[in-house]
Design a protein around this motif. Structure first.
Motif, PDB file in Angstrom:
ATOM      1  N   ASN A  56      41.198  44.819  45.859  1.00 61.58           N
ATOM      2  CA  ASN A  56      40.517  43.605  45.371  1.00 61.58           C
ATOM      3  C   ASN A  56      39.642  43.882  44.152  1.00 61.58           C
ATOM      4  N   LEU A  57      40.135  44.712  43.245  1.00 59.66           N
ATOM      5  CA  LEU A  57      39.386  45.063  42.041  1.00 59.66           C
ATOM      6  C   LEU A  57      39.922  44.296  40.842  1.00 59.66           C
ATOM      7  N   ALA A  58      39.050  44.027  39.893  1.00 62.71           N
ATOM      8  CA  ALA A  58      39.456  43.329  38.674  1.00 62.71           C
ATOM      9  C   ALA A  58      40.335  44.246  37.819  1.00 62.71           C
ATOM     10  N   PHE A  59      41.234  43.658  37.066  1.00 61.97           N
ATOM     11  CA  PHE A  59      42.156  44.418  36.230  1.00 61.97           C
ATOM     12  C   PHE A  59      41.646  44.555  34.797  1.00 61.97           C
ATOM     13  N   ARG A  60      41.184  43.466  34.238  1.00 62.70           N
ATOM     14  CA  ARG A  60      40.970  43.398  32.802  1.00 62.70           C
ATOM     15  C   ARG A  60      39.512  43.631  32.427  1.00 62.70           C
ATOM     16  N   GLY A  61      39.320  44.081  31.181  1.00 66.85           N
ATOM     17  CA  GLY A  61      37.988  44.298  30.647  1.00 66.85           C
ATOM     18  C   GLY A  61      37.718  43.386  29.471  1.00 66.85           C
ATOM     19  N   HIS A  62      36.655  43.679  28.729  1.00 65.43           N
ATOM     20  CA  HIS A  62      36.288  42.833  27.602  1.00 65.43           C
ATOM     21  C   HIS A  62      37.282  43.003  26.445  1.00 65.43           C
ATOM     22  N   GLU A 109      40.892  44.975  25.674  1.00 63.24           N
ATOM     23  CA  GLU A 109      41.965  45.721  26.327  1.00 63.24           C
ATOM     24  C   GLU A 109      42.715  46.587  25.327  1.00 63.24           C
ATOM     25  N   THR A 110      42.038  47.605  24.825  1.00 65.93           N
ATOM     26  CA  THR A 110      42.655  48.620  23.966  1.00 65.93           C
ATOM     27  C   THR A 110      42.337  49.984  24.553  1.00 65.93           C
ATOM     28  N   LEU A 111      43.157  50.978  24.199  1.00 68.96           N
ATOM     29  CA  LEU A 111      43.020  52.283  24.818  1.00 68.96           C
ATOM     30  C   LEU A 111      41.685  52.941  24.505  1.00 68.96           C
ATOM     31  N   ASP A 112      41.182  52.719  23.331  1.00 72.18           N
ATOM     32  CA  ASP A 112      39.956  53.401  22.905  1.00 72.18           C
ATOM     33  C   ASP A 112      38.713  52.534  23.049  1.00 72.18           C
ATOM     34  N   ALA A 113      38.816  51.390  23.739  1.00 63.24           N
ATOM     35  CA  ALA A 113      37.661  50.521  23.916  1.00 63.24           C
ATOM     36  C   ALA A 113      36.688  51.148  24.918  1.00 63.24           C
ATOM     37  N   ALA A 114      35.408  50.790  24.795  1.00 62.24           N
ATOM     38  CA  ALA A 114      34.392  51.319  25.707  1.00 62.24           C
ATOM     39  C   ALA A 114      34.588  50.785  27.121  1.00 62.24           C
ATOM     40  N   ASN A 115      34.989  49.513  27.243  1.00 63.83           N
ATOM     41  CA  ASN A 115      35.222  48.909  28.552  1.00 63.83           C
ATOM     42  C   ASN A 115      36.604  48.248  28.561  1.00 63.83           C
ATOM     43  N   PRO A 116      37.668  49.043  28.735  1.00 65.24           N
ATOM     44  CA  PRO A 116      39.020  48.471  28.685  1.00 65.24           C
ATOM     45  C   PRO A 116      39.440  47.778  29.974  1.00 65.24           C
ATOM     46  N   GLY A 117      38.626  47.862  31.018  1.00 65.42           N
ATOM     47  CA  GLY A 117      38.999  47.292  32.308  1.00 65.42           C
ATOM     48  C   GLY A 117      39.502  48.362  33.260  1.00 65.42           C
TER      49      GLY A 117
END
Length: 784
Positions: A268-274, A276-284
């Motif tokens: 029951n965890l969220a998939f996506r982040g702010h 969605e790129t490989l080098d993002a700080a919070n990609p999900g």
């Protein structure tokens, strides 16, 4: 008017000789690239064979739909590989065509084209294009063009039983095997009719100089060179190995992607982040877990490096792929459950609704059914979650509309349905982090929250306060007098303390702790999917009898313990007796009850009201048990000597009236008596003690021995006694659709919910076929 000058006879003869000489030269030029095919006449010679109907239909259809771009990039791709790519790009249905093409290719060594050395046996599509499998193509290249010239036209006799029209046709060897021209501009040398306009021999030279012919010629010679260099005798292994390696690489990548999706959905965890790129700080969570895998896994490390080097490539890391995988997985789980329900035939539906975080009314659909395994002789009562449905309008009409529509969408018959069901202490401490911390420091426990959906939460909340009443009073006294606390905290602590230090609160607290404990024991049993209506009715009767018989004892016990607590804390136990003002002429005087007597009176009224509520809510359950419970009472049905045909017949008739389309009363009675006969000589340990054991006993004899008894037991076991499974799905709803995911679409919510709730079914499904589909699709897109 001037006209064309007519040649004399001598001039005409000279011109004819000249044309014949030119045609002879052209024949020598085309001898390396054409074959001649003589076909027999409808009324003529029967000594020549007719054109066969080949079985490479999948290959012909593939060539029909192949566009020019794909032609140029994969002309020498094998028939088997082309079919695999097409199946991966379309759907699972096309996989059947792929299998058919593979089987066809495997038998092309016996192709009449090779037997009779005649391209006239090649199958052509509806557009006139040749359909040649990879194995046949390689065999023709290996044997060489000169083997298929058919200069002697040595044909067999009526081997295939169908006749073709009479024509002599010339075909271009390399253009037949490696077509490169567009469909709308192909010459007759590569179409089904062939070239037979012998008076227009200049077309041979035009075809030879055509750029498409030269491209096909180059591909032919290139394949011939590779076969000589690598010694290939079967499929073009060089190209095939490249495609297989590419498919294997993507298959390994997709396995890891699938496992991460399974992990997040079941937890029951969220998939996506702010971002969605490989080098993002919070990609999900999805990309974050894959990045963690790439640290230790070379497959994901290489894939991430490939994605970074090719930003526009297909990576299977986007949210669209997440949704696609989630949909495929949920569809597989839901499909397996629905297939089991259809096999069981009879089922009960459970619906309950609750608002979610976005204030949308969510209707939970749970289906209860009995899973029968005739081979293993196993019986299991199941309650399976199916979907969350958005409820637009409440009321009977709204529920009826959405339920009927959902059953129709799930291909379930409504006629097969057999059942349908549809504390302030905590608030004070949880209202401030400082108060909560103070409570944790002073007490060895935390107060429990009262829940509107979980009945056991009420019992837990009351039990904690009863067991730690003294500690709570001391803490409240300290907080109400602590100058370091805010004025609001001191005021609320003092108010709460005054409420707790009353005799009525203490007595009712002790009473409800005893009552809720008994209720909690029963309601936990009712939540089990294995609970049947007879056992539920018996438990409810026992609970009612307990409260009636122990009414005075419970109230007296609560009063005595309350007086002891009052004496310890100095709680007043007396009050000024207030007498009601008499009306004119009224002679009766008020009873003038003391505080203890008044509390005892109110507690007994509360218990009486509780008993009446339990009776009202279990009335339908008691009615069903009185009519059909005889089938669930194993002691009376199977073992009792007091039961006979006369006593069972009225019950069987009542059951047959209620379910007239499924059960015959006389047959049901005979089957029950047959079971009693079979059980007489068995030891008591082998006599069924539960309806599930009796149902298991009946299916051991197959489907035809006890059909009415089996149907009756299966029907009664589908009747649910609670909607606890729906309540459990609401817990998942709160975990999946949170404040940060309040805009989640309904389809994704339902899919994630079924993957989370039905974990056992989810983990039992083999998803290799889904991975193979994705791997083949990616291999087709890759540049090889």
């Amino acid at each position: 008017m001037s006209g064309k000058l007519k040649l004399s006879g001598a001039q005409g003869r000279k011109r004819k000789v000249k044309e014949e000489e030119e045609a002879k030269k052209l024949r020598k030029t085309m001898a390396a690239f054409i074959t001649v095919n003589r076909r027999n006449d409808q009324s003529g010679n029967d000594d020549e064979p007719n054109q066969p109907i080949m079985s490479t239909t999948a290959a012909a259809e593939e060539n029909d739909v192949r566009d020019s771009d794909f032609t140029h990039c994969s002309e020498n791709e094998s028939e088997e590989e082309q079919t695999v790519n097409k199946a991966a790009a379309s759907s699972v249905e096309d996989d059947r065509s792929e299998q058919a093409a593979v089987v066809t290719a495997a038998t092309e060594e016996d192709d009449p084209v090779l037997i009779y050395k005649d391209v006239g046996y090649i199958n052509f599509s509806a557009t006139g294009q040749a359909s040649i499998g990879q194995l046949l193509k390689e065999a023709m290249v290996r044997q060489g063009y000169d083997c298929f010239q058919n200069a002697d036209a040595n044909f067999a006799k009526e081997e295939f039983g169908s006749k073709a029209t009479v024509r002599e046709a010339a075909f271009c060897f390399c253009c037949l095997l490696f077509p490169s021209s567009p469909l709308n501009s192909r010459s007759s040398f590569e179409l089904e009719a062939g070239f037979n306009s012998w008076k227009k021999m200049d077309k041979l030279k035009n075809h030879e100089e055509n750029s498409y012919h030269r491209q096909s010629f180059v591909e032919w010679k290139e394949m011939e060179r590779r076969m000589k260099m690598h010694g290939m005798t079967g499929v073009d292994d060089l190209l095939s190995s490249q495609i297989e390696a590419e498919k294997d690489r993507w298959r390994e990548v997709l396995k890891r992607v699938l496992e991460v999706i399974k992990l997040l959905s079941t937890q029951n965890l969220a998939f996506r982040g702010h971002v969605e790129t490989l080098d993002a700080a919070n990609p999900g969570n999805f990309l974050a877990v894959l990045k963690l895998l790439s640290t230790y896994d070379p497959v994901m490390a290489n894939h991430f490096a490939y994605v970074r080097q090719n930003p526009r490539c297909v990576s299977y890391l986007s949210h669209d792929i997440q949704n696609e995988f989630i949909t495929l997985l949920a569809t597989a789980v839901r499909g397996k459950i629905l297939n089991e329900i259809r096999e069981a035939k009879y089922f009960g539906i459970l619906f309950d609704s609750t608002p979610d975080i976005s204030h949308t009314e969510q209707l939970s659909e749970v289906i209860r059914y009995v899973r029968l395994d005739y081979e293993a002789g196993q019986v299991e009562v199941c309650e399976a979650f199916i979907d969350f449905l958005e409820l637009d309008k409440k009321g009977a009409a709204g529920y009826e509309e959405i339920i009927l529509k959902k059953l129709k969408d799930d291909d379930l018959k409504f006629s097969d349905r057999r059942a349908q069901m549809q504390l302030y202490v905590y608030v004070f401490f949880s209202g401030s982090t400082i108060r909560w911390k103070k409570m944790e420091e002073k007490l060895n426990f935390t107060v429990k929250r009262e829940s509107d959906t979980r009945c056991s939460a009420r019992e837990s909340a009351v039990r904690v306060i009863v067991q730690s009443y003294d500690d709570i009073i001391e803490l409240l006294q300290e907080m109400s007098e602590d100058a370091l606390q805010s004025a609001d905290t001191r005021e609320k602590a003092g108010t709460l303390l005054n409420s707790l230090l009353t005799l009525s609160f203490v007595c009712f607290l002790i009473l409800w702790e005893q009552v809720l404990h008994k209720i909690n024991v029963v309601q936990k049993r009712l939540q089990s999917p294995r609970m049947n209506l007879r056992e539920a009715a018996a438990d409810m009767d026992s609970l009612i009898d307990h409260f009636i018989n122990k009414r005075s004892e419970l109230c007296q016990n609560a009063t005595d313990k309350g007086l002891n607590v009052a004496a310890e804390w100095g709680i007043p136990t007396e009050r000024r007796i207030r007498r009601k003002k008499k009306m004119d002429g009224e002679k009766a005087t008020g009873a003038g009850l003391t505080l203890v007597e008044e509390i005892d009176r109110v507690m007994k009224l509360s218990l009486d009201r509780l008993v009446q509520e339990i009776r009202d809510r279990s009335k339908r359950l008691q009615d069903l048990n009185s009519k059909f419970g005889f089938l669930l009472d194993m002691q009376s049905l199977i073992a009792s000597e007091d039961v006979n045909k006369d006593s069972l017949l009225p019950h069987c008739v009542d059951f047959a009236i209620a379910y007239k389309d499924d059960v015959d009363a006389s047959s049901l009675l005979l089957e029950i008596m047959d079971c009693r006969m079979l059980m007489k000589k068995r030891p008591s340990s082998e006599v069924p003690s539960t309806p599930e054991e009796l149902l298991k006993f009946t299916i051991q004899y197959g489907k035809d021995v006890f059909p009415n008894l089996r149907t009756a037991l299966q029907t009664l076991l589908t009747i649910s006694v609670s909607v606890a499974s729906c309540e459990r799905s609401f817990s998942k709803l709160k975990l999946i659709k949170t404040y940060l995911q309040s805009t989640m679409c309904q389809e994704r919510l339902s899919n994630l919910a079924i993957l989370s709730v039905e974990k056992d079914t989810f983990n039992s499904i083999n998803f290799d076929s889904i991975i193979d589909q994705f791997a083949k699709k990616k291999a087709r897109k890759a540049t090889i």
